[in-house]
Design an enzyme around this catalytic site. Structure first.
Site, PDB file in Angstrom:
ATOM      1  N   GLY A  46      25.200  35.237 -61.619  1.00  0.00           N
ATOM      2  CA  GLY A  46      25.703  34.468 -60.493  1.00  0.00           C
ATOM      3  C   GLY A  46      24.583  34.143 -59.529  1.00  0.00           C
ATOM      4  O   GLY A  46      23.557  34.830 -59.499  1.00  0.00           O
ATOM      5  N   GLN A  51      20.390  31.529 -51.874  1.00  0.00           N
ATOM      6  CA  GLN A  51      19.309  32.253 -52.557  1.00  0.00           C
ATOM      7  C   GLN A  51      18.175  31.323 -52.973  1.00  0.00           C
ATOM      8  O   GLN A  51      17.094  31.774 -53.323  1.00  0.00           O
ATOM      9  CB  GLN A  51      19.859  33.000 -53.784  1.00  0.00           C
ATOM     10  CG  GLN A  51      20.821  34.128 -53.400  1.00  0.00           C
ATOM     11  CD  GLN A  51      21.354  34.835 -54.640  1.00  0.00           C
ATOM     12  OE1 GLN A  51      22.345  34.420 -55.207  1.00  0.00           O
ATOM     13  NE2 GLN A  51      20.689  35.897 -55.059  1.00  0.00           N
ATOM     14  N   CYS A 101      21.234  42.050 -57.868  1.00  0.00           N
ATOM     15  CA  CYS A 101      21.158  40.768 -57.170  1.00  0.00           C
ATOM     16  C   CYS A 101      19.772  40.185 -57.399  1.00  0.00           C
ATOM     17  O   CYS A 101      18.777  40.905 -57.283  1.00  0.00           O
ATOM     18  CB  CYS A 101      21.403  40.981 -55.679  1.00  0.00           C
ATOM     19  SG  CYS A 101      21.361  39.453 -54.723  1.00  0.00           S
ATOM     20  N   LEU A 102      19.719  38.894 -57.726  1.00  0.00           N
ATOM     21  CA  LEU A 102      18.424  38.264 -57.994  1.00  0.00           C
ATOM     22  C   LEU A 102      17.541  38.239 -56.741  1.00  0.00           C
ATOM     23  O   LEU A 102      16.336  38.064 -56.848  1.00  0.00           O
ATOM     24  CB  LEU A 102      18.625  36.846 -58.548  1.00  0.00           C
ATOM     25  CG  LEU A 102      19.319  36.796 -59.920  1.00  0.00           C
ATOM     26  CD1 LEU A 102      19.608  35.356 -60.325  1.00  0.00           C
ATOM     27  CD2 LEU A 102      18.480  37.493 -60.989  1.00  0.00           C
ATOM     28  N   HIS A 143      30.857  38.953 -54.868  1.00  0.00           N
ATOM     29  CA  HIS A 143      29.437  39.156 -54.546  1.00  0.00           C
ATOM     30  C   HIS A 143      28.815  37.840 -54.055  1.00  0.00           C
ATOM     31  O   HIS A 143      28.095  37.823 -53.050  1.00  0.00           O
ATOM     32  CB  HIS A 143      28.727  39.669 -55.817  1.00  0.00           C
ATOM     33  CG  HIS A 143      27.240  39.820 -55.701  1.00  0.00           C
ATOM     34  ND1 HIS A 143      26.595  41.033 -55.878  1.00  0.00           N
ATOM     35  CD2 HIS A 143      26.245  38.919 -55.461  1.00  0.00           C
ATOM     36  CE1 HIS A 143      25.287  40.862 -55.734  1.00  0.00           C
ATOM     37  NE2 HIS A 143      25.051  39.582 -55.477  1.00  0.00           N
ATOM     38  N   GLU A 144      29.129  36.737 -54.746  1.00  0.00           N
ATOM     39  CA  GLU A 144      28.525  35.446 -54.379  1.00  0.00           C
ATOM     40  C   GLU A 144      29.104  34.896 -53.076  1.00  0.00           C
ATOM     41  O   GLU A 144      28.370  34.338 -52.260  1.00  0.00           O
ATOM     42  CB  GLU A 144      28.693  34.429 -55.515  1.00  0.00           C
ATOM     43  CG  GLU A 144      28.072  34.839 -56.858  1.00  0.00           C
ATOM     44  CD  GLU A 144      26.628  35.301 -56.755  1.00  0.00           C
ATOM     45  OE1 GLU A 144      25.882  34.846 -55.870  1.00  0.00           O
ATOM     46  OE2 GLU A 144      26.240  36.172 -57.573  1.00  0.00           O
ATOM     47  N   HIS A 147      27.411  36.355 -50.193  1.00  0.00           N
ATOM     48  CA  HIS A 147      26.128  35.710 -49.873  1.00  0.00           C
ATOM     49  C   HIS A 147      26.322  34.579 -48.861  1.00  0.00           C
ATOM     50  O   HIS A 147      25.488  34.360 -47.988  1.00  0.00           O
ATOM     51  CB  HIS A 147      25.498  35.107 -51.141  1.00  0.00           C
ATOM     52  CG  HIS A 147      24.634  36.064 -51.909  1.00  0.00           C
ATOM     53  ND1 HIS A 147      23.502  36.647 -51.388  1.00  0.00           N
ATOM     54  CD2 HIS A 147      24.713  36.526 -53.187  1.00  0.00           C
ATOM     55  CE1 HIS A 147      22.938  37.431 -52.296  1.00  0.00           C
ATOM     56  NE2 HIS A 147      23.662  37.377 -53.410  1.00  0.00           N
TER      57      HIS A 147
HETATM   58 NI    NI Z   1      23.306  38.414 -55.204  1.00  0.00          NI
END
Ligand code: NI
Length: 179
Positions: A46, A51, A101-102, A143-144, A147
């Site tokens: 995701g 991000q 998380c990226l 989670h997204e 963000h």
């Molecule tokens: Ni993340």
């Protein structure tokens, strides 16, 4: 399609709220494609636009591709893009998932979230949709969406652990050696 840079801790943009997308047009569809390419390349399941340093309410996901990849099975991509996602319902039943998380590379922790949710969003054509999500998809959507509100999965772990992770990334950003 083009791969773009993913921002990481302690970039302050990760703590900002993203603004609603006003128009679903070709420019936005290009951004969606770039986000997907960046996510697949990372690899991740995701990604939120913020991000990529674009604080707009847009998220992409694919929870099937990674699984099939790991199992060595047939790899079929099943990308989902959600514009202006809004979580309408959350189940009382919870599920625990080890999240990463990226934007916080190489750190993983178990997070408990509602097991089932429904989410309303616009798709890449601008059509309003509603989706019932369970299992990993429920976790990833939450989670997204976090963000988009400047929230990170480390906010769900103990303060001690969170401070330790943040400190590590602050040091790394300053170019200091991290033990
Ligand atoms: Ni993340």
């Amino acid at each position: 399609m083009a791969k773009r840079n993913i921002i990481t801790l302690p970039d302050p943009l990760l703590r900002r709220s993203s603004a609603p997308v006003e128009r679903v047009d070709d420019e936005l569809r290009t951004l969606i494609d770039d986000m997907l390419e960046t996510m697949y390349d990372a690899p991740g399941v995701g990604l939120a636009a913020v991000q990529l340093a674009i604080p707009r309410r847009l998220i992409v996901m694919d929870v099937k591709y990674r699984n099939s990849d790991e199992e060595g099975g047939e790899v079929a991509r099943a990308p989902i893009a959600m514009v202006n996602p809004e979580i309408l319902t959350r189940s009382e039943e919870m599920r625990v998932h080890e999240e990463g998380c990226l934007s916080i590379p190489e750190f993983y922790a178990e997070v408990e979230r509602p097991a089932n949710i429904t989410v309303r969003y616009l798709d890449r054509e601008g059509k309003q949709c509603e989706m019932a999500c369970g299992d990993v998809l429920a976790t990833v959507v939450q989670h997204e969406v976090d963000h988009l509100n400047g929230k990170l999965f480390i906010d769900y772990i103990s303060r001690l652990k969170r401070d330790r992770v943040i400190k590590k990334f602050v040091k790394a950003a300053k170019g200091e050696v991290v033990a």
